[in-house]
Design a protein around this motif. Structure first.
Motif, short mmCIF file in Angstrom:
data_model
loop_
_atom_site.label_atom_id
_atom_site.label_comp_id
_atom_site.label_asym_id
_atom_site.label_seq_id
_atom_site.Cartn_x
_atom_site.Cartn_y
_atom_site.Cartn_z
N SER A 1 -1.99 8.62 3.22
CA SER A 1 -2.62 7.38 3.68
C SER A 1 -2.23 6.20 2.81
CB SER A 1 -4.14 7.53 3.71
OG SER A 1 -4.54 8.48 4.66
N GLU A 2 -2.16 6.43 1.50
CA GLU A 2 -1.75 5.37 0.58
C GLU A 2 -0.31 4.96 0.83
OE1 GLU A 2 -3.39 3.49 -1.77
OE2 GLU A 2 -5.11 4.36 -0.70
N PHE A 3 0.55 5.95 1.08
CA PHE A 3 1.95 5.64 1.37
C PHE A 3 2.07 4.85 2.66
CE2 PHE A 3 5.61 7.05 3.98
CZ PHE A 3 6.57 6.26 3.36
N VAL A 4 1.39 5.28 3.71
CA VAL A 4 1.47 4.59 5.00
C VAL A 4 0.95 3.16 4.87
CG1 VAL A 4 0.56 4.54 7.35
CG2 VAL A 4 1.34 6.71 6.37
N LYS A 5 -0.11 2.99 4.10
CA LYS A 5 -0.67 1.65 3.90
C LYS A 5 0.36 0.74 3.22
CE LYS A 5 -4.75 1.56 2.11
NZ LYS A 5 -5.85 1.60 1.10
N LEU A 6 1.02 1.27 2.18
CA LEU A 6 2.04 0.48 1.49
C LEU A 6 3.21 0.17 2.42
CD1 LEU A 6 3.34 -0.68 -1.12
CD2 LEU A 6 4.31 1.59 -1.51
N GLN A 7 3.65 1.16 3.15
CA GLN A 7 4.81 0.99 4.03
C GLN A 7 4.56 -0.09 5.08
OE1 GLN A 7 5.79 4.21 6.79
NE2 GLN A 7 7.89 4.17 6.04
N ARG A 8 3.35 -0.13 5.60
CA ARG A 8 3.04 -1.09 6.66
C ARG A 8 2.66 -2.48 6.13
NH1 ARG A 8 -0.45 2.85 10.79
NH2 ARG A 8 1.34 4.14 11.43
N SER A 9 2.36 -2.57 4.84
CA SER A 9 1.88 -3.84 4.31
C SER A 9 2.98 -4.63 3.61
CB SER A 9 0.74 -3.60 3.33
OG SER A 9 1.18 -2.87 2.19
N ARG A 10 4.10 -4.00 3.31
CA ARG A 10 5.14 -4.70 2.57
C ARG A 10 6.40 -4.84 3.40
NH1 ARG A 10 8.63 -1.30 3.48
NH2 ARG A 10 9.33 0.44 2.19
N VAL A 11 7.16 -5.88 3.07
CA VAL A 11 8.48 -6.08 3.66
C VAL A 11 9.50 -5.73 2.59
CG1 VAL A 11 10.09 -7.73 4.66
CG2 VAL A 11 7.65 -7.87 5.21
N PHE A 12 10.38 -4.80 2.91
CA PHE A 12 11.39 -4.36 1.94
C PHE A 12 12.48 -5.42 1.87
CE2 PHE A 12 15.11 -1.97 0.55
CZ PHE A 12 14.60 -1.21 -0.49
N LYS A 13 12.53 -6.15 0.76
CA LYS A 13 13.49 -7.23 0.59
C LYS A 13 14.39 -6.95 -0.60
CE LYS A 13 12.68 -10.62 3.62
NZ LYS A 13 13.76 -11.17 4.46
N ILE A 14 15.67 -7.18 -0.42
CA ILE A 14 16.65 -6.95 -1.48
C ILE A 14 17.08 -8.29 -2.06
CG2 ILE A 14 18.92 -6.00 -2.03
CD1 ILE A 14 18.52 -4.08 0.32
N PRO A 15 16.92 -8.49 -3.36
CA PRO A 15 17.35 -9.75 -3.97
C PRO A 15 18.86 -9.92 -3.91
CG PRO A 15 15.89 -8.49 -5.43
CD PRO A 15 16.30 -7.58 -4.31
N ALA A 16 19.28 -11.15 -3.93
CA ALA A 16 20.72 -11.42 -3.98
C ALA A 16 21.29 -10.93 -5.32
CB ALA A 16 20.98 -12.92 -3.83
N GLY A 17 22.55 -10.57 -5.31
CA GLY A 17 23.23 -10.18 -6.54
C GLY A 17 23.12 -8.72 -6.90
N GLN A 18 22.60 -7.89 -5.99
CA GLN A 18 22.49 -6.46 -6.27
C GLN A 18 23.53 -5.64 -5.50
OE1 GLN A 18 18.53 -4.85 -6.02
NE2 GLN A 18 17.73 -6.20 -7.59
N TYR A 19 24.65 -6.25 -5.22
CA TYR A 19 25.72 -5.55 -4.53
C TYR A 19 26.69 -4.96 -5.56
CZ TYR A 19 29.80 -4.54 -1.67
OH TYR A 19 30.86 -3.90 -1.07
N TYR A 20 27.03 -3.70 -5.37
CA TYR A 20 27.96 -3.03 -6.29
C TYR A 20 29.15 -2.49 -5.52
CZ TYR A 20 24.00 -3.30 -9.44
OH TYR A 20 22.96 -3.78 -10.21
N ALA A 21 30.33 -2.98 -5.85
CA ALA A 21 31.55 -2.48 -5.22
C ALA A 21 31.72 -1.01 -5.57
CB ALA A 21 32.74 -3.29 -5.69
N HIS A 22 32.38 -0.27 -4.70
CA HIS A 22 32.54 1.17 -4.95
C HIS A 22 33.80 1.67 -4.26
CE1 HIS A 22 30.91 1.90 -0.84
NE2 HIS A 22 30.21 0.82 -1.12
#
Length: 342
Positions: A321-342
């Motif tokens: 229930s705690e996981f579901v609450k977190l999953q539904r309440s937050r927007v997963f956002k990735i900051p700029a500059g976290q790209y790694y070439a590979h």
């Protein structure tokens, strides 16, 4: 003076009447447009197109009406009118990258690949940071079996627009097909956090479960990344490899939870500052909140073994229930500059 007052009164009356009439027209157009969207949602494309056409005549400056009209034509497979309307869209000064995407859909549907490629190049020149157009260009190249060119656009889209999920999804499936399983699972897991409740999420979780099984069933795969990968890739693969023995009795959701928990602890201590990465920060947050196991069950069991997943959820209702609450309440956002070439 009396004459002047009468003139001013007439002007005010005319102005008020004009304003009232304009307001009525705007209200009518808005109502027509909303009704058209309702028909579009129900799949009644003929009525949607009729109302969008009427609304666009009432409000010719409303770009959103034309966008929906173009999309309705596309859905009805009326590509001639879709192309005609879409071409008008991209010439507007208020056009956005969605307009280029909509016109591109009509070009692709008619196999006008050369015209579509020119369109996307024009769109990227106008919107150089559009993850949508990088994704669509990659899709166009993939349709033409130019996958090695397509991945360059999906990777560039990830780099310049890190919160567009389509590029992660396409890149994940590309790397899955190419046998680059580590990057398939990284990009696939980012995608399911950006888009967590769709059919595409479910199929991607199946891919993740299969690819993780292969990674930890064959030590040579992780060791290959350690020997030949970029520094970022080596750090991930080496940390995972440290705990691969936890899967000696089988690559199960329980084993993967243990491996990924140990990985998270080590990564946070050794590499988090050197290589900021939103996905692994998310792991750490879940570990701290005692919901990481629920998250791993959601990934590795819910799409592959529904019965086992339901049994686990029944036995761990509070954590889930705690996981579901977190999953539904937050927007997963990735900051700029976290790209790694590979």
């Amino acid at each position: 003076m009396i004459v002047m007052k009468q003139i001013l009164l007439c002007v005010l009356l005319i102005s008020t009447t004009a304003t009232f009439t304009h307001a009525q027209d705007t209200t009518a157009a808005s109502s027509t447009y909303e009704n058209g969207k309702a028909f579009l949602r129900k799949g009644d494309l003929d009525n949607a197109i009729m109302l969008f056409t009427r609304a666009s005549q009432q409000q010719p400056n409303n770009v959103n009406i034309l966008k929906d009209l173009t999309y309705a034509y596309y859905m009805r497979k009326d590509y001639r009118n879709g192309l005609e309307t879409g071409k008008k869209l991209i010439e507007r000064p208020d056009a956005d990258d969605d307009c280029y995407q909509l016109l591109g859909l009509c070009y692709k549907a008619t196999a006008a690949y050369s015209d579509c490629e020119k369109l996307y190049k024009k769109g990227l020149a106008r919107f150089p940071k559009s993850g949508i157009l990088y994704s669509e260009t990659g899709d166009l190249l993939a349709v033409q079996h130019k996958l090695n060119d397509a991945i360059k656009y999906w990777e560039k889209g990830i780099e310049i627009d890190p919160n567009n999920g389509n590029n992660y999804l396409n890149a994940a499936h590309y790397y899955d097909q190419q046998g680059n399983l580590l990057w398939a699972v990284l990009y696939g897991e980012i995608f399911i956090n950006i888009e967590s409740l769709t059919d595409r999420t479910a199929s991607t979780k199946v891919m993740l479960a299969d690819d993780y099984k292969q990674l930890f069933s064959s030590p040579a795969l992780l060791n290959g990344y350690v020997k030949q990968g970029t520094p970022f890739t080596r750090a991930i693969a080496g940390t995972f490899a440290t705990y691969s023995n936890l899967a000696n009795d089988g690559v199960t959701p329980d084993a993967l939870n243990k491996i990924r928990t140990k990985f998270t602890q080590d990564w946070t201590a050794q590499y988090a500052k050197q290589y900021p990465f939103r996905l692994f920060d998310h792991f750490q947050q879940l570990v701290q909140q005692n919901t990481f196991e629920a998250y791993n069950q959601w990934i590795f069991n819910s799409a592959t073994n529904e019965s086992a997943y339901n049994t686990w959820v029944s036995a761990h209702t509070d954590s889930n229930s705690e996981f579901v609450k977190l999953q539904r309440s937050r927007v997963f956002k990735i900051p700029a500059g976290q790209y790694y070439a590979h």
